[in-house]
Design an enzyme around this catalytic site. Structure first.
Site, PDB file in Angstrom:
ATOM      1  N   ASP A   1       0.927  -1.371   0.021  1.00  0.00           N
ATOM      2  CA  ASP A   1       0.330   0.483  -0.138  1.00  0.00           C
ATOM      3  C   ASP A   1       1.171   0.778  -0.112  1.00  0.00           C
ATOM      4  O   ASP A   1       1.765   0.996   0.386  1.00  0.00           O
ATOM      5  CB  ASP A   1      -0.125   0.341   1.150  1.00  0.00           C
ATOM      6  CG  ASP A   1      -2.164   1.520   0.913  1.00  0.00           C
ATOM      7  OD1 ASP A   1      -2.987   1.274   0.324  1.00  0.00           O
ATOM      8  OD2 ASP A   1      -1.883   1.686   1.340  1.00  0.00           O
TER       9      ASP A   1
ATOM     10  N   GLU B   1       0.798   5.954   0.803  1.00  0.00           N
ATOM     11  CA  GLU B   1       0.484   7.444   0.804  1.00  0.00           C
ATOM     12  C   GLU B   1       0.844   8.380  -0.145  1.00  0.00           C
ATOM     13  O   GLU B   1       2.453   7.538   0.208  1.00  0.00           O
ATOM     14  CB  GLU B   1       0.712   7.384   1.997  1.00  0.00           C
ATOM     15  CG  GLU B   1       0.464   6.429   3.124  1.00  0.00           C
ATOM     16  CD  GLU B   1      -1.288   6.032   3.102  1.00  0.00           C
ATOM     17  OE1 GLU B   1      -2.253   7.214   2.524  1.00  0.00           O
ATOM     18  OE2 GLU B   1      -2.329   5.163   3.477  1.00  0.00           O
TER      19      GLU B   1
ATOM     20  N   HIS C   1      -5.775   3.851   6.889  1.00  0.00           N
ATOM     21  CA  HIS C   1      -4.241   5.146   6.100  1.00  0.00           C
ATOM     22  C   HIS C   1      -3.344   4.979   6.150  1.00  0.00           C
ATOM     23  O   HIS C   1      -2.581   5.983   5.562  1.00  0.00           O
ATOM     24  CB  HIS C   1      -5.797   6.553   6.055  1.00  0.00           C
ATOM     25  CG  HIS C   1      -7.200   6.684   5.131  1.00  0.00           C
ATOM     26  ND1 HIS C   1      -7.097   6.320   3.799  1.00  0.00           N
ATOM     27  CD2 HIS C   1      -8.305   6.369   5.759  1.00  0.00           C
ATOM     28  CE1 HIS C   1      -8.412   6.228   3.556  1.00  0.00           C
ATOM     29  NE2 HIS C   1      -8.857   6.138   4.958  1.00  0.00           N
TER      30      HIS C   1
ATOM     31  N   ASP D   1      -2.552  -0.699   6.605  1.00  0.00           N
ATOM     32  CA  ASP D   1      -3.244  -1.307   5.868  1.00  0.00           C
ATOM     33  C   ASP D   1      -3.097  -2.612   5.000  1.00  0.00           C
ATOM     34  O   ASP D   1      -3.874  -3.108   3.533  1.00  0.00           O
ATOM     35  CB  ASP D   1      -3.880   0.083   4.024  1.00  0.00           C
ATOM     36  CG  ASP D   1      -4.639   1.174   4.852  1.00  0.00           C
ATOM     37  OD1 ASP D   1      -5.471   1.203   6.079  1.00  0.00           O
ATOM     38  OD2 ASP D   1      -4.706   2.334   4.445  1.00  0.00           O
TER      39      ASP D   1
END
Length: 571
Positions: free
Chosen positions: A27, A29, A168, A173
């Protein structure tokens, strides 16, 4: 009305079992939603196989720009947190190494993979094109709308009651996505998806009707060969090859084929026929022959079988190069397209001073007017009587010797001219001249090698099959005349004798390839050229001409390795 359950795949049809597949669930960000305009602030990844965690990867990333307030509010990642963190140029190779050889998994993978691909392009790293599983798409395929109105990661985490709550942040995640993935894999196992190949193929576009057609493959053997999809009027819709016929054909009915025309083909098919082959070479050759015979509507190659182009010298007092479809002895080629043939024609006219005009010139008392090529010094104007047949003949001889591999002097002349252009700082002209010479060397080399193979009345070759047995091919005038195998423990020479005795009779004609289809001869030549192939028998020496274009392959490789040296303009 009940329907029969789909046939269970046997063990040898599973491909790569899911329990043996290594997944890297990751994942990201980021500073925003655009892979081109925004960048990564955090990467989290978990490597799993067979339900066991093999390792984790987690780091903040200095985006080298400000983080928008709305992103800070969503992720909790502030500018202070990323100050001093490694930059993406440092983090990216470490992540690629962590994920190497694995299947990438992400929730809404298009977003995360898009950012990683853009980062690879921006920082000069090769994108390895791994297999990718999107848990959003998989969830939508597996779960009903009533069961999962939303496929957001937080919604799926709540549905499956997993122990990790998405927040998040990249690693958390990713860990939540791992648990979601395992729950989804349990669901797809109940509908017959047990291998990586089937998982990658399990997409929404596959209709139940298509899946039910898997029974069309039940009679096929698990051997190499060629398969033919047939339509309701017995027409051949599509032809393909496979190392395992049953497994390959079943994939059409369990996969969502991305190409619209093949989805349509599968919906029309009522039967699949197969031709078992001894080994992959025979399958490839038979596929070519079947494509030529049937011209299936759903094979792109059927639409590209418009024949080949050749260059030949015209039969007149002042011969010139002419593009033809039907070759004769001494023709140059083959060329797949007219443009390729014309490029070779231009290069040959650079290498040897044969005339470029198309007018017919009588041997005596020509009355033409010199054209611009005469003014440029590229033609001696035989059309105006300024060059006799005898004076013109050396150019024709030089061209024929170059094509036959008897004399490579024109190559040396072109290479010397290239150096002159470079020395005069005419770099763009030098680059054009270099590419033209490289293309000519490749074209003549290919034609000479194909012609050399086609000249052999009979050749028998063998390759190891990887299991201490042998694959055999009997080749006559460039065509595969017979194929067979000697499995481990079987005496090979009696097999060879039987293959030769049963081989197809090939009657050659007088063309450069003795009538063999260029594509088939090229396939056979590639097989013979592979490391490990052994020559069992050849009834005459298989040789290359002393001055063949193959001697210039090294020059071409060096020229391509230094491709930019003739494009420097000094600015």
């Amino acid at each position: 009305m009940s329907t029969a359950p789909a046939a269970q795949l046997s063990f040898d049809e599973l491909g790569t079992p899911l329990r043996d597949t290594t997944f890297v669930v990751f994942d990201l960000e980021t500073t925003g939603g655009s892979a081109n305009a925004d960048t990564i602030t955090e990467i989290g990844a978990v490597k799993v196989r067979g339900g066991r965690v093999l390792g984790t990867f987690s780091t903040l990333v200095d985006p080298e720009r400000g983080i928008p307030p709305q992103i800070v509010a969503l992720t909790g990642i502030t500018q202070l947190m990323v100050t001093g963190a490694p930059r993406l140029a440092t983090v990216l190779p470490a992540f690629l190494e962590f994920a190497a050889g694995s299947v990438l998994v992400a929730h809404n993978s298009g977003f995360d993979v898009g950012f990683v691909k853009a980062a690879c392009e921006r920082h000069g790293y090769h994108w390895p094109k791994p297999s990718v599983v999107c848990t959003v798409k998989l969830a939508r395929r597996v779960l009903t709308r009533d069961e999962a109105p939303s496929c957001r990661l937080s919604a799926l985490a709540q549905l499956f009651r997993i122990g990790t709550t998405p927040n998040h942040r990249a690693l958390v995640d990713a860990q939540a996505t791992v648990e979601v993935l395992h729950h989804l894999l349990e669901r797809v196992g109940s509908v017959g998806v047990h291998s990586l190949e089937e998982l990658l193929a399990y997409l929404p576009e596959v209709t139940p009707a298509q899946r039910r057609k898997r029974e069309l493959a039940t009679h096929l053997p698990s051997t190499p060969g060629v398969y033919l999809f047939r339509g309701p009027s017995e027409e051949v819709l599509y032809v393909g090859t496979a190392s395992d016929l049953r497994r390959r054909v079943r994939q059409y009915f369990t996969a969502s084929e991305g190409r619209k025309r093949l989805r349509e083909m599968v919906s029309l098919a009522v039967r699949v026929d197969a031709v078992e082959c001894a080994h992959p070479l025979e399958a490839e050759v038979r596929e070519l022959r079947l494509l030529t015979a049937h011209k299936p509507a759903y094979n792109r190659r059927s639409k590209n079988q418009g024949g080949w182009w050749w260059l030949t010298l015209t039969d007149e007092p002042f011969p010139r190069l002419s593009l033809v479809r039907t070759p004769r002895a001494g023709a140059i080629g083959p060329f797949r397209s007219r443009r390729q043939a014309e490029a070779a024609q231009d290069a040959l006219q650079d290498a040897v001073p044969v005339r470029a005009c198309a007018q017919r010139i009588p041997a005596r008392n020509p009355t033409g007017t010199p054209c611009a090529l005469f003014e440029l010094g590229r033609c001696k104007a035989p059309c105006a009587g300024r060059q006799s047949v005898e004076e013109y003949r050396p150019a024709v001889t030089a061209l024929r010797d170059l094509v036959a591999g008897r004399d490579a002097t024109p190559f040396r002349g072109m290479a010397a001219h290239l150096e002159d252009l470079s020395g005069a700082h005419r770099f763009e002209d030098a680059a054009t001249h270099r590419d033209r010479l490289s293309g000519l060397v490749r074209a003549l080399d290919r034609g000479q090698r194909l012609a050399g193979l086609a000249a052999l009345p009979e050749l028998v070759a063998a390759r190891p099959d990887g299991e201490r047995g042998w694959e055999f091919a009997v080749v006559r005038h460039g065509r595969l005349a017979s194929a067979g195998v000697a499995r481990r423990g079987v005496p090979p020479m009696p097999v060879v004798a039987n293959l030769v005795a049963a081989a197809e009779t090939v009657l050659p004609d007088d063309g450069p390839l003795r009538g063999a289809p260029p594509e088939e001869t090229a396939v056979v030549l590639r097989w013979l050229d592979r490391p490990g192939t052994r020559l069992v028998h050849c009834d005459q020496p298989w040789t290359s001409p002393a001055a063949s274009a193959g001697a210039w392959r090294g020059w071409v490789q060096r020229a391509e390795a230094g491709r930019d040296q003739y494009r420097i303009t000094g600015h």
